[in-house]
Scaffold this motif. Structure first.
Motif, short mmCIF file in Angstrom:
data_model
loop_
_atom_site.label_atom_id
_atom_site.label_comp_id
_atom_site.label_asym_id
_atom_site.label_seq_id
_atom_site.Cartn_x
_atom_site.Cartn_y
_atom_site.Cartn_z
N THR A 284 0.83 -1.21 0.00
CA THR A 284 0.00 0.00 0.00
C THR A 284 0.87 1.26 0.00
O THR A 284 0.62 2.20 -0.76
N LEU A 285 1.90 1.27 0.83
CA LEU A 285 2.81 2.41 0.85
C LEU A 285 3.44 2.61 -0.53
O LEU A 285 3.61 3.74 -0.99
N SER A 286 3.77 1.50 -1.18
CA SER A 286 4.41 1.58 -2.50
C SER A 286 3.44 2.17 -3.52
O SER A 286 3.83 2.98 -4.38
N ILE A 287 2.20 1.75 -3.44
CA ILE A 287 1.18 2.26 -4.38
C ILE A 287 0.98 3.77 -4.17
O ILE A 287 0.92 4.55 -5.13
N ILE A 288 0.92 4.19 -2.92
CA ILE A 288 0.73 5.61 -2.63
C ILE A 288 1.94 6.43 -3.12
O ILE A 288 1.79 7.49 -3.74
N ALA A 289 3.14 5.90 -2.85
CA ALA A 289 4.35 6.62 -3.27
C ALA A 289 4.40 6.73 -4.79
O ALA A 289 4.72 7.79 -5.34
N SER A 290 4.09 5.65 -5.46
CA SER A 290 4.12 5.64 -6.92
C SER A 290 3.11 6.62 -7.50
O SER A 290 3.41 7.38 -8.43
N ALA A 291 1.92 6.63 -6.92
CA ALA A 291 0.87 7.54 -7.39
C ALA A 291 1.27 8.99 -7.14
O ALA A 291 0.97 9.88 -7.94
N SER A 292 1.97 9.21 -6.03
CA SER A 292 2.40 10.56 -5.70
C SER A 292 3.37 11.09 -6.75
O SER A 292 3.29 12.25 -7.17
N PHE A 293 4.26 10.23 -7.22
CA PHE A 293 5.19 10.65 -8.28
C PHE A 293 4.46 10.82 -9.61
O PHE A 293 4.67 11.81 -10.33
N ALA A 294 3.60 9.86 -9.91
CA ALA A 294 2.89 9.89 -11.20
C ALA A 294 2.00 11.12 -11.33
O ALA A 294 1.78 11.62 -12.43
N SER A 295 1.49 11.61 -10.19
CA SER A 295 0.61 12.77 -10.25
C SER A 295 1.36 14.06 -9.92
O SER A 295 0.74 15.08 -9.64
N ALA A 296 2.70 13.99 -9.95
CA ALA A 296 3.56 15.18 -9.78
C ALA A 296 3.41 15.85 -8.42
O ALA A 296 3.68 17.04 -8.28
N LYS A 297 3.01 15.07 -7.40
CA LYS A 297 2.96 15.65 -6.06
C LYS A 297 4.34 15.66 -5.42
O LYS A 297 4.56 16.33 -4.41
N THR A 298 5.24 14.83 -5.94
CA THR A 298 6.60 14.81 -5.44
C THR A 298 7.56 14.63 -6.61
O THR A 298 7.20 14.03 -7.62
N ALA A 299 8.77 15.16 -6.44
CA ALA A 299 9.81 14.96 -7.46
C ALA A 299 10.83 13.93 -7.00
O ALA A 299 11.88 13.79 -7.60
N ASN A 300 10.51 13.23 -5.91
CA ASN A 300 11.43 12.23 -5.37
C ASN A 300 11.48 11.01 -6.29
O ASN A 300 10.53 10.25 -6.39
N PHE A 301 12.64 10.80 -6.94
CA PHE A 301 12.76 9.69 -7.89
C PHE A 301 12.62 8.33 -7.22
O PHE A 301 12.33 7.33 -7.87
#
Lengths: 344, 183
Positions: free
Chosen positions: A295-312
């Motif tokens: 679940t954490l991985s899904i949230i992190a991935s979605a956060s990057f995909a939706s440009a909420k974070t620039a953390n690679f």
């Protein structure tokens, strides 16, 4: 993309002084110096500094750290709740940093933040897991069993942390993560949805309810000269089944299994806590840990995909999900999901 | 036709990763930037190993999900436990696929219209499966319910195997591309 914007250090020092003045009743004319950025993990900005203020009993000097939320983290953490836990632990023999000040809305420092006492030591997980001297990591792992046992014996019911629905705490923890999964996912993932059903179907009765750290693992404790100096990152702390922390410590990505097998860790923990750890419950929470990590991985991935974070580091986190789910299905399919099977 | 065969995307990504790691990474001193670059190199490495797997795995996933859904619906109908509706919702979604394709492809970075269609179908089948499990779980305790949940559980394990192949955790095997017999 979200770009990290850093405040001017001297202006930040003045803001922290204002916060200390507001939050520390006894503090007169607080002074902040030596402010510097330090690595605060993927989800927070961290600032180390020295604080001084006058108290009726005399001059007080305290090394401090300010942890400030950044957008696009794994989970929407609640600094007020984290601060409440640390305030409850302050003054007790738990290796948790003392709670110094809370900026719940970020109206002083610019973002929701907490100020904690700063301890010496390193939290370097890589150095812990790939040590020059494995005996040191073995010693630290055994001490982690003791520290975890001490935390789980903390009398949270008489420390202001009790709520009216504590008996449902383990179920609420699963429901919390299930809701985070539904809120954060980019598309339906029926295998993970199914595993949340499985967790609810098989939820064991806890032998006791404890204050659970929720993210206890290499990288989230400080160590120095072969000793653990402090447990860090309490944002996922909650009341729950203590087996949850043990299972999380032994997730495969960061497991200290090669230094101390899980069974040895569990026995050490039991000796310190004076209470047995049911191995079937431990195995259950290892499955829960995989579901939580997915679940954490899904949230992190979605956060990057939706440009909420620039953390690679979040960019490819979705690729971690199948491995976690494969572990769950393998352990369940074996039909004997106890500690002997899942400890491997 | 040279460019259609060599260098392929996997080669390009692999060489890009190697060159960046050898020539750029050592020059990046700032710790935060270095962490970012290392994470990007890791992703490039994984993509170089897996970039061409989605078409075959998504098609296999679709076939497996559709077959399992049909079997479960048939079982439910045969035992007169529940009316078949999930397949109807999946068919309804499929009818909208062409309409949604133009929007889906650029948003998801999928350039091949055939793959975009398979991915849209995959999404619709996943939604249908979640709804189906919800309906089965709502049934009173009976053998049909238990058998259906077992079949769903086995399907989800196979889907997880395919996703593990898709991300490069395990090698693609012929068996995984075919539906497994019921255990």
């Amino acid at each position: 993309m979200i770009a990290a914007t850093l405040p001017d250090p001297s202006a930040m020092e003045r803001r922290i002084e204002l916060l200390l003045q507001r939050e520390q009743e006894l503090a007169q004319a607080p002074r902040v110096s030596e402010l510097r950025r330090v690595f605060g993990g993927n989800a927070r900005q961290a600032w180390a500094f020295e604080a001084e203020w006058d108290e009726p009993s005399g001059l007080r000097h305290l090394p401090c750290i300010l942890l400030s939320q950044v957008p696009g983290g794994h989970v929407a953490s609640d600094v007020t709740a984290e601060y409440g836990v640390l305030a409850a632990l302050t003054g007790h023999a738990i290796r948790a940093p003392s709670a110094i000040a809370l900026d719940a809305c970020g109206d002083v420092t610019g973002a929701p933040a907490i100020i904690l006492e700063r301890f010496n030591g390193s939290a370097d997980a890589v150095a812990f897991l790939k040590p020059k001297n494995p005996a040191v990591s073995q010693q630290l792992t055994l001490e982690l069993a003791d520290v975890t046992a001490d935390l789980h014996q903390f009398d949270w019911r008489n420390s202001g942390l009790a709520t009216h629905s504590d008996t449902d705490a383990p179920l609420r923890q699963i429901e919390l993560w299930e809701q985070r999964y539904f809120d954060g996912r980019l598309h339906p993932q029926p295998p993970l949805t199914h595993l949340f059903h499985w967790l609810k179907d098989h939820l064991p009765e806890p032998a006791q309810l404890s204050l659970v750290h929720g993210d206890l693992r290499p990288g989230n404790f400080l160590y120095e000269e072969g000793r653990i100096t402090a447990l860090l990152d309490w944002e996922m702390a909650h009341i729950g089944d203590p087996a949850e922390d043990l299972a999380w410590i032994y997730r495969s990505l960061w497991s200290p299994e090669k230094f101390v097998p899980l069974e040895v860790f569990a026995r050490r923990y039991e000796a310190r806590a004076g209470a047995p750890v049911d191995r079937e419950r431990l195995a259950y929470y290892r499955i829960f840990s995989e579901v939580k990590f997915a679940t954490l991985s899904i949230i992190a991935s979605a956060s990057f995909a939706s440009a909420k974070t620039a953390n690679f580091r979040y960019a490819d986190r979705a690729a971690k999900v199948p491995g976690s789910l494969a572990n769950c299905f393998a352990w369940i399919a074996a039909g004997r999901w106890n500690a002997r099977d899942v400890a491997a | 036709m040279h460019v259609m065969l060599q260098p392929d995307v996997g080669q390009l990504l692999r060489e890009l990763r190697t060159a960046l790691g050898e020539t750029v990474l050592p020059a990046v001193i700032e710790p935060g930037a270095s962490r970012q670059l290392k994470a990007a190199l890791h992703l490039l490495g994984r993509l170089s190993r897996t970039w061409d797997l989605p078409p075959v795995l998504v098609r296999a996933d679709n076939a497996d999900m559709a077959d399992a859904t049909s079997r479960i619906e048939a079982r439910l109908a045969a035992d007169m436990v529940i009316e078949p509706t999930t397949c109807d919702s999946a068919r309804e979604y499929s009818a909208r696929e062409n309409d949604s394709l133009a929007e889906l492809a650029p948003r998801n970075g999928v350039n091949d219209p055939a793959l975009a269609t398979e991915m849209a179908r995959n999404l619709s089948l996943r939604s249908a499966l979640e709804a189906l499990e919800q309906r089965v779980r709502g049934l009173p305790v009976c053998e049909t319910k238990s058998l259906c949940l077992d079949e769903l559980h086995a399907l989800f394990a196979r889907m997880t195997d395919r996703e593990s192949m898709l991300v490069g955790d395990i090698a693609v095997t012929g068996d995984a591309l075919k539906e497994r017999p019921q255990e």
